[in-house]
Design a protein around this motif. Structure first.
Motif, PDB file in Angstrom:
ATOM      1  N   GLU A  79       0.839  -1.195   0.000  1.00 41.76           N
ATOM      2  CA  GLU A  79       0.000   0.000   0.000  1.00 41.76           C
ATOM      3  C   GLU A  79       0.879   1.252   0.000  1.00 41.76           C
ATOM      4  N   GLY A  80       0.625   2.099  -0.960  1.00 40.85           N
ATOM      5  CA  GLY A  80       1.445   3.302  -1.079  1.00 40.85           C
ATOM      6  C   GLY A  80       2.254   3.317  -2.360  1.00 40.85           C
ATOM      7  N   ALA A 134       2.268   3.412  -6.169  1.00 40.65           N
ATOM      8  CA  ALA A 134       1.328   3.748  -7.247  1.00 40.65           C
ATOM      9  C   ALA A 134       1.562   2.858  -8.456  1.00 40.65           C
ATOM     10  N   SER A 135       2.814   2.734  -8.859  1.00 39.26           N
ATOM     11  CA  SER A 135       3.152   1.884 -10.012  1.00 39.26           C
ATOM     12  C   SER A 135       4.656   1.655 -10.035  1.00 39.26           C
ATOM     13  N   LYS A 168       2.678   6.800  -3.990  1.00 40.52           N
ATOM     14  CA  LYS A 168       1.510   7.666  -3.836  1.00 40.52           C
ATOM     15  C   LYS A 168       1.845   8.799  -2.870  1.00 40.52           C
ATOM     16  N   TYR A 169       1.273   9.972  -3.136  1.00 45.21           N
ATOM     17  CA  TYR A 169       1.531  11.108  -2.259  1.00 45.21           C
ATOM     18  C   TYR A 169       0.872  10.884  -0.888  1.00 45.21           C
ATOM     19  N   TYR A 207       2.364   9.192   1.671  1.00 48.59           N
ATOM     20  CA  TYR A 207       3.060   8.134   2.414  1.00 48.59           C
ATOM     21  C   TYR A 207       4.485   8.583   2.710  1.00 48.59           C
ATOM     22  N   ASP A 235       3.036  10.175  -7.180  1.00 48.48           N
ATOM     23  CA  ASP A 235       1.764  10.243  -7.887  1.00 48.48           C
ATOM     24  C   ASP A 235       0.692  10.864  -6.982  1.00 48.48           C
ATOM     25  N   GLY A 295      -2.466  11.071  -8.047  1.00 51.28           N
ATOM     26  CA  GLY A 295      -3.740  10.505  -8.479  1.00 51.28           C
ATOM     27  C   GLY A 295      -4.640  11.513  -9.159  1.00 51.28           C
TER      28      GLY A 295
END
Lengths: 128, 181
Positions: free
Chosen positions: A42-43, A45-46, A86-87, A89, A125, A127
């Motif tokens: 989790e966290g 993005a890709s 992801k932003y 974290y 990212d 999102g």
């Protein structure tokens, strides 16, 4: 008939089917396992495919091990993961989670010890 | 300091190259008397006398060194400054400047009054420096906006990336007007 075949094999010195020495796991397989494990954290993005991987994807090719580089030297495996996070974290904590998850998964599925997992944060990212 | 030295050398090199090219340019346009005089003078004073051997060698050497310096300055490896590396027990964590630029860009664009933002990040002695260029709306108080953006980016980078921010420069490059659309 079967028995004589087995006897012939034994006489010719063929290795047994389940001989541990015969199990060979390529770096590509480790890369795919590591990539999937990393994506599950989790966290993340890709995975960042890089220039070569991006070209492969642009031409419609599959790149299951994108963003993963596996190198085995002197029986020691090193995994490099190129990730976009992801932003929100905290990156040091997230990197630690990825390292642990990838190490555990690769060791559980291949019995190969991975002492070093390097994380390369290529982007963040939002999102949007 | 190295940048200053580079500029001084570039000026010297450009001056010498300009003089040499001016002399070469004179010859095909009829001013052969001047060219002949220069050739005769250099022949008589430099090439037929041993007195200037060392001086000619030094001039050649200076030109060679300048050429090598300018050639190598273009192929310097600057990739190392694109990442900041921290180590832990399981390996290394490398955070790219692109990641920081993503954060700075997206956070800046979220502020009301910001039309567009372009951020550039670089590392200096393990500390982050960020330059943000903004295009703002005309009805915004620029100093307050810049301060808010600086605080927001600084806080975010320090908390989420655990990096020390040395400097955030915000420059307002343009004010958006309806005619620009």
């Amino acid at each position: 008939m079967d028995k004589s075949f087995d006897d012939d094999n034994m006489m010719n010195g063929y290795p047994e089917e389940n001989d541990k020495e015969d199990i060979l796991i390529t770096d590509e397989v480790i890369a795919v396992i590591a990539g999937i494990a990393c994506s599950e954290v989790e966290g993340v993005a890709s995975m960042s495919p890089g220039i070569a991987g991006g070209l492969v994807e642009a031409f419609g090719g599959e790149n299951p091990a994108k963003g993963v580089k596996v190198e085995t030297k002197n029986d020691e495996t090193t995994i490099d993961l190129y990730v976009i996070v992801k932003y929100g974290y905290r990156i040091p904590d997230l990197a630690w989670k990825i390292q642990e998850k990838v190490k555990d998964t690769v060791e559980a599925l291949t019995s190969i010890s991975v002492p070093v997992v390097n994380i390369h944060v290529q982007g963040v990212d939002f999102g949007e | 300091m190295s940048n200053y030295l580079f500029r001084v050398l570039a000026v010297i090199y450009a001056f010498l190259a300009s003089v040499a090219s001016a002399v070469i340019m004179i010859s095909p346009f009829g001013n052969k008397i001047l060219m002949e005089y220069i050739i005769e003078y250099t022949n008589a004073n430099f090439f037929q006398s041993n007195r200037y051997d060392i001086m000619l060698f030094i001039i050649g050497l200076v030109f060679l060194c300048l050429n090598v310096f300018f050639l190598t300055s273009g192929i310097k490896n600057t990739r190392s400054s694109k990442y900041l590396v921290t180590e832990n027990e399981s390996g290394v964590v490398r955070i790219s400047t692109t990641a920081i630029e993503n954060v700075a860009n997206s956070l800046s664009r979220r502020f009301q009054g910001v039309k567009d933002a372009k951020a550039k990040a670089y590392f200096k002695k393990d500390k982050v420096n960020i330059i943000v260029k903004l295009s703002v709306m005309p009805d915004v108080h620029v100093p307050n906006l810049c301060k808010s953006i600086q605080d927001r980016i600084k806080g975010s980078v320090e908390v989420t990336m655990d990096l020390e921010v040395q400097n955030i420069s915000v420059s307002v490059d343009s004010v958006y007007t309806a005619t620009q659309s």
